[in-house]
Design a protein around this motif. Structure first.
Motif, PDB file in Angstrom:
ATOM      1  N   GLY A 100       0.829  -1.101  -0.417  1.00 26.03           N
ATOM      2  CA  GLY A 100       0.232   0.096  -0.165  1.00 26.03           C
ATOM      3  C   GLY A 100       0.919   1.474   0.113  1.00 26.03           C
ATOM      4  O   GLY A 100       0.596   2.407   0.047  1.00 26.03           O
ATOM      5  N   GLU A 103       1.418   3.426  -3.617  1.00 26.89           N
ATOM      6  CA  GLU A 103      -0.024   3.304  -3.583  1.00 26.89           C
ATOM      7  C   GLU A 103      -0.370   4.792  -2.800  1.00 26.89           C
ATOM      8  O   GLU A 103      -0.884   6.132  -3.228  1.00 26.89           O
ATOM      9  N   ALA A 220      -2.326  -0.619   2.832  1.00 20.26           N
ATOM     10  CA  ALA A 220      -3.337  -0.941   2.017  1.00 20.26           C
ATOM     11  C   ALA A 220      -4.585  -0.548   2.263  1.00 20.26           C
ATOM     12  O   ALA A 220      -5.132  -0.836   2.833  1.00 20.26           O
ATOM     13  N   GLY A 221      -4.848  -0.237   1.040  1.00 20.88           N
ATOM     14  CA  GLY A 221      -6.019   0.365   0.871  1.00 20.88           C
ATOM     15  C   GLY A 221      -6.845   1.689   1.812  1.00 20.88           C
ATOM     16  O   GLY A 221      -7.666   2.670   1.362  1.00 20.88           O
ATOM     17  N   THR A 223      -6.273   5.658   1.934  1.00 19.72           N
ATOM     18  CA  THR A 223      -5.504   7.392   1.327  1.00 19.72           C
ATOM     19  C   THR A 223      -5.447   8.204   2.138  1.00 19.72           C
ATOM     20  O   THR A 223      -5.985   8.563   3.027  1.00 19.72           O
TER      21      THR A 223
END
Length: 236
Positions: A100, A103, A220-221, A223
């Motif tokens: 993550g 990202e 991860a995931g 934002t």
């Protein structure tokens, strides 16, 4: 890197995000452990994985003094340069990103959130990791452990990162809205001592009870808006 999802126009954002590097953005800790064990054993000493885990997050020169006491007959700088060279070579050979992390960095950049890299490692390794994250410009500011300031757990690395971010963007940044992301107890102590909301994402060392404002199992995931909501909840 995956394309970040579209932001909600009303979602809060942090004023800046400051990332630790080893174990947070990239999984270099196994490389450090491997290099430490080999070095101490080459000098006739004993160094175990448990010993290495107890050192996670420690500044390189502070760690070198420990290795000297473990029997390594080299100067502090010789120890630092030996270990750093081994880890740089291994990281160039294979860079392992934490889940993550790429990202999240990409999404924060897309939202225009100022970013800093704040690491106890020195510039040669930071350069390899910055390249793995897109090269110069991936982070607005890079603070490495060879700049002459006290190492983590002192607050100085994060205070320096926050100050340089404000200089870089040319405007004041509210420290109450900043977020630090750390994987070590030493790093958590540094970031919280600097007054920055700290998200702990454990890698090899558990972080419950470390003083982190929140502990997440993974990036991860996650934002930019998630980070914004976390720190906004504290300010409210």
């Amino acid at each position: 890197m995956p394309t970040p999802s579209a932001p909600r126009p009303d979602a809060p954002l942090p004023t800046a995000v400051l990332f630790d590097m080893d174990g947070t953005l990239v999984d270099t800790e196994p490389y450090w452990i491997e290099a430490e064990i080999a070095l101490v054993r080459a000098h006739g000493g004993t160094w175990t994985e448990a010993d290495a885990l107890a050192m996670v997050g420690t500044g390189l020169e502070d760690a070198a003094a420990v290795f000297q006491r473990a029997g390594v007959a080299l100067t502090v700088r010789e120890i630092v340069e030996h270990l750093l060279g081994r880890v740089v070579a291994r990281t160039r050979q294979r860079t392992v990103h934490r889940d993550g992390a790429p990202e999240l960095v990409a999404a924060l950049r897309e939202r225009g959130v100022p970013l800093a890299l704040v690491t106890s490692s020195e510039a040669p390794l930071a350069e390899v990791v910055v390249d793995a994250y897109g090269g110069p410009g991936a982070f607005d500011v890079v603070v490495t452990g060879d700049l002459g300031h006290p190492a983590k757990p002192a607050p100085d690395p994060y205070l320096l990162g926050a100050a340089r971010l404000a200089e870089r963007v040319g405007r004041p940044l509210d420290p109450r809205g900043m977020v630090a992301v750390e994987d070590s107890r030493t790093g958590v102590r540094s970031a919280t001592a600097a007054g920055i909301y700290t998200v702990g994402v454990p890698n090899l060392v558990p972080l419950h009870g470390s003083g982190a404002d929140t502990v997440l199992p993974t990036l991860a995931g996650l934002t930019p808006e998630d980070l914004g909501r976390l720190v906004a909840g504290v300010r409210a």
